[in-house]
Motif scaffolding. Structure first.
Motif, PDB file in Angstrom:
ATOM      1  N   ASN A  48      41.793 -13.556  30.047  1.00  0.00           N
ATOM      2  CA  ASN A  48      42.957 -13.917  29.225  1.00  0.00           C
ATOM      3  C   ASN A  48      43.065 -15.421  29.028  1.00  0.00           C
ATOM      4  OD1 ASN A  48      43.720 -11.235  28.984  1.00  0.00           O
ATOM      5  ND2 ASN A  48      45.147 -11.316  30.708  1.00  0.00           N
ATOM      6  N   ILE A  49      42.780 -16.182  30.086  1.00  0.00           N
ATOM      7  CA  ILE A  49      42.835 -17.640  29.988  1.00  0.00           C
ATOM      8  C   ILE A  49      41.788 -18.131  28.991  1.00  0.00           C
ATOM      9  CG2 ILE A  49      42.438 -19.808  31.242  1.00  0.00           C
ATOM     10  CD1 ILE A  49      43.539 -18.368  33.758  1.00  0.00           C
ATOM     11  N   TYR A  50      40.593 -17.564  29.086  1.00  0.00           N
ATOM     12  CA  TYR A  50      39.519 -17.979  28.169  1.00  0.00           C
ATOM     13  C   TYR A  50      39.874 -17.632  26.722  1.00  0.00           C
ATOM     14  CZ  TYR A  50      34.894 -18.554  26.131  1.00  0.00           C
ATOM     15  OH  TYR A  50      33.844 -18.962  25.335  1.00  0.00           O
ATOM     16  N   PHE A  51      40.359 -16.421  26.510  1.00  0.00           N
ATOM     17  CA  PHE A  51      40.751 -16.014  25.147  1.00  0.00           C
ATOM     18  C   PHE A  51      41.862 -16.919  24.614  1.00  0.00           C
ATOM     19  CE2 PHE A  51      39.441 -11.331  26.034  1.00  0.00           C
ATOM     20  CZ  PHE A  51      38.119 -11.678  25.859  1.00  0.00           C
ATOM     21  N   ASN A  52      42.814 -17.245  25.474  1.00  0.00           N
ATOM     22  CA  ASN A  52      43.915 -18.124  25.071  1.00  0.00           C
ATOM     23  C   ASN A  52      43.390 -19.493  24.642  1.00  0.00           C
ATOM     24  OD1 ASN A  52      46.918 -18.930  25.127  1.00  0.00           O
ATOM     25  ND2 ASN A  52      46.018 -20.396  26.545  1.00  0.00           N
ATOM     26  N   GLN A  53      42.437 -20.016  25.393  1.00  0.00           N
ATOM     27  CA  GLN A  53      41.855 -21.317  25.051  1.00  0.00           C
ATOM     28  C   GLN A  53      41.123 -21.259  23.706  1.00  0.00           C
ATOM     29  OE1 GLN A  53      39.357 -22.214  28.394  1.00  0.00           O
ATOM     30  NE2 GLN A  53      41.015 -23.090  29.616  1.00  0.00           N
ATOM     31  N   GLN A  54      40.366 -20.194  23.496  1.00  0.00           N
ATOM     32  CA  GLN A  54      39.575 -20.095  22.269  1.00  0.00           C
ATOM     33  C   GLN A  54      40.462 -19.899  21.043  1.00  0.00           C
ATOM     34  OE1 GLN A  54      36.344 -20.929  22.581  1.00  0.00           O
ATOM     35  NE2 GLN A  54      37.012 -21.156  24.711  1.00  0.00           N
ATOM     36  N   ILE A  55      41.462 -19.051  21.170  1.00  0.00           N
ATOM     37  CA  ILE A  55      42.347 -18.831  20.029  1.00  0.00           C
ATOM     38  C   ILE A  55      43.179 -20.085  19.766  1.00  0.00           C
ATOM     39  CG2 ILE A  55      44.467 -17.893  21.089  1.00  0.00           C
ATOM     40  CD1 ILE A  55      44.273 -15.602  19.042  1.00  0.00           C
ATOM     41  N   GLY A  56      43.454 -20.844  20.824  1.00  0.00           N
ATOM     42  CA  GLY A  56      44.159 -22.119  20.653  1.00  0.00           C
ATOM     43  C   GLY A  56      43.315 -23.124  19.886  1.00  0.00           C
ATOM     44  N   ARG A  57      42.021 -23.153  20.164  1.00  0.00           N
ATOM     45  CA  ARG A  57      41.113 -24.062  19.445  1.00  0.00           C
ATOM     46  C   ARG A  57      41.076 -23.718  17.956  1.00  0.00           C
ATOM     47  NH1 ARG A  57      35.453 -23.532  21.985  1.00  0.00           N
ATOM     48  NH2 ARG A  57      34.976 -25.326  20.644  1.00  0.00           N
ATOM     49  N   LEU A  58      40.979 -22.417  17.665  1.00  0.00           N
ATOM     50  CA  LEU A  58      40.915 -22.003  16.261  1.00  0.00           C
ATOM     51  C   LEU A  58      42.237 -22.268  15.543  1.00  0.00           C
ATOM     52  CD1 LEU A  58      39.322 -20.670  13.986  1.00  0.00           C
ATOM     53  CD2 LEU A  58      40.053 -18.430  14.864  1.00  0.00           C
ATOM     54  N   SER A  59      43.341 -22.001  16.207  1.00  0.00           N
ATOM     55  CA  SER A  59      44.654 -22.195  15.567  1.00  0.00           C
ATOM     56  C   SER A  59      44.935 -23.666  15.285  1.00  0.00           C
ATOM     57  CB  SER A  59      45.765 -21.605  16.445  1.00  0.00           C
ATOM     58  OG  SER A  59      45.895 -22.314  17.662  1.00  0.00           O
ATOM     59  N   LYS A  60      44.454 -24.560  16.153  1.00  0.00           N
ATOM     60  CA  LYS A  60      44.654 -25.995  15.916  1.00  0.00           C
ATOM     61  C   LYS A  60      43.873 -26.458  14.697  1.00  0.00           C
ATOM     62  CE  LYS A  60      45.824 -27.417  20.631  1.00  0.00           C
ATOM     63  NZ  LYS A  60      45.377 -28.123  21.855  1.00  0.00           N
ATOM     64  N   ARG A  61      42.677 -25.949  14.524  1.00  0.00           N
ATOM     65  CA  ARG A  61      41.879 -26.338  13.356  1.00  0.00           C
ATOM     66  C   ARG A  61      42.531 -25.893  12.050  1.00  0.00           C
ATOM     67  NH1 ARG A  61      35.479 -26.494  13.876  1.00  0.00           N
ATOM     68  NH2 ARG A  61      35.273 -27.579  15.867  1.00  0.00           N
ATOM     69  N   LEU A  62      43.253 -24.775  12.121  1.00  0.00           N
ATOM     70  CA  LEU A  62      43.865 -24.220  10.923  1.00  0.00           C
ATOM     71  C   LEU A  62      45.358 -24.537  10.829  1.00  0.00           C
ATOM     72  CD1 LEU A  62      42.040 -20.773  11.092  1.00  0.00           C
ATOM     73  CD2 LEU A  62      41.707 -22.509   9.328  1.00  0.00           C
ATOM     74  N   THR A  63      45.863 -25.289  11.812  1.00  0.00           N
ATOM     75  CA  THR A  63      47.286 -25.680  11.869  1.00  0.00           C
ATOM     76  C   THR A  63      48.192 -24.451  11.751  1.00  0.00           C
ATOM     77  OG1 THR A  63      46.557 -27.620  10.594  1.00  0.00           O
ATOM     78  CG2 THR A  63      48.891 -27.464  11.109  1.00  0.00           C
TER      79      THR A  63
END
Length: 312
Positions: A48-63
């Motif tokens: 869950n922590i890893y998924f949270n980090q990855q989805i956070g990276r993608l969401s930041k790129r797309l604002t």
């Protein structure tokens, strides 16, 4: 959106007991026993922590706004309660869940932007065409039985912050706790208002950041337990409880913690549920300190590559 949580599909179909959730996961693993044995994975919290980090990276790129990110995390939890993770490419599932969540939360972005950014983030594990996200989107919607409306704890926090005279720091701390709870099983176990009230409790009781490296688990547990115990004992009919509600004048003199305890005592809120939420969050923060990003990433990437899930 459904008029309220109590009438929602979330409450009727996507809220489980711990035993129900454990049984669902056990049955999933039994159905894919060969895969489970061939590709061991880290503990679920670390996934869950890893998924949270990855989805956070993608969401930041797309604002992308946090509400949509939270909805995407709920979709991922629901989906993986029905589908064994080793059957999927998690990077494709994360991308698709966020794309779908943006549409549901009325902040849609063009599908080609998701494809471009996801390819850039995970070039070794995604060879995406637009059609692949469309196919995966249908898969997600099907497994979730088209039940896509998600009620979040943020609304309760916004409603109650003035009642408890929360400072901006305390609001930010409560928001941080709510964001963190998506890395636990709590969204599948408790209503959003219980999560929000637990976050408020931790924010007013603890003050400093309750994350990894913050308060000790013992201090967190003791402070929260004392407040919840006070609320339980003050309820009418409780042994040793105070049968008289506090007057308005008395409430004005109270500290935030006391005010919060009185609110719980005078309400029908599930205090036992809040106690369990507090314990789960404390356990999560302890588990977070043991998180090994490299090992988690390698174990996920291993089954994606070995099963050729990155090729299609």
């Amino acid at each position: 959106m459904a008029a309220n949580y109590w009438e929602s599909t979330q409450r009727r179909f996507w809220q489980f007991s711990k035993d129900e959730l454990a049984q669902m996961r056990e049955e999933l693993e039994k159905s894919e026993q060969n895969l489970v044995q061939s590709f061991p994975l880290p503990r679920r919290t670390h996934l869950n922590i890893y998924f949270n980090q990855q989805i956070g990276r993608l969401s930041k790129r797309l604002t992308i706004k946090q509400q949509a990110v939270a909805t995407a995390q709920m979709y991922i939890k629901r989906f993986y309660s029905k589908v064994e993770i080793r059957r999927t490419n998690p990077y494709l599932v994360l991308t698709t869940a966020l794309y779908l969540a943006c549409k549901m939360e009325e902040c849609p972005q063009h599908i080609r932007m998701f494809v471009t950014e996801a390819r850039s983030l995970w070039p070794d594990f995604l060879h995406l065409e637009v059609s692949r996200i469309g196919e995966c989107e249908f898969f997600l919607i099907s497994e979730m039985n088209s039940q896509l409306i998600v009620h979040q704890p943020y609304r309760t926090l916004t409603t109650l912050q003035s009642d408890f005279l929360l400072t901006q720091d305390e609001i930010n701390l409560a928001l941080s706790v709510i964001n963190d709870h998506y890395m636990t099983d709590l969204p599948l176990l408790y209503p959003p208002h219980i999560i929000a009230l637990t976050a408020i409790l931790l924010s007013v009781v603890l003050r400093p950041n309750p994350g990894p490296g913050g308060n000790t688990s013992a201090n967190m547990a003791a402070a929260a337990a004392a407040t919840l115990s006070q609320a339980q004992q003050s309820r009418p009919g409780a042994t040793g409880g105070n049968q008289n509600s506090s007057s308005t004048a008395d409430k004005e003199k109270m500290s935030k913690v006391q005010r919060f305890a009185v609110f719980l005592a005078e309400s029908n809120v599930d205090i036992e549920g809040m106690i369990d939420c507090t314990q789960e969050l404390i356990s999560f923060y302890g588990c977070h300190e043991e998180y090994n990003d490299k090992m988690t990433r390698e174990q996920i990437n291993r089954f994606v590559k070995a099963r050729g899930l990155d090729k299609h």
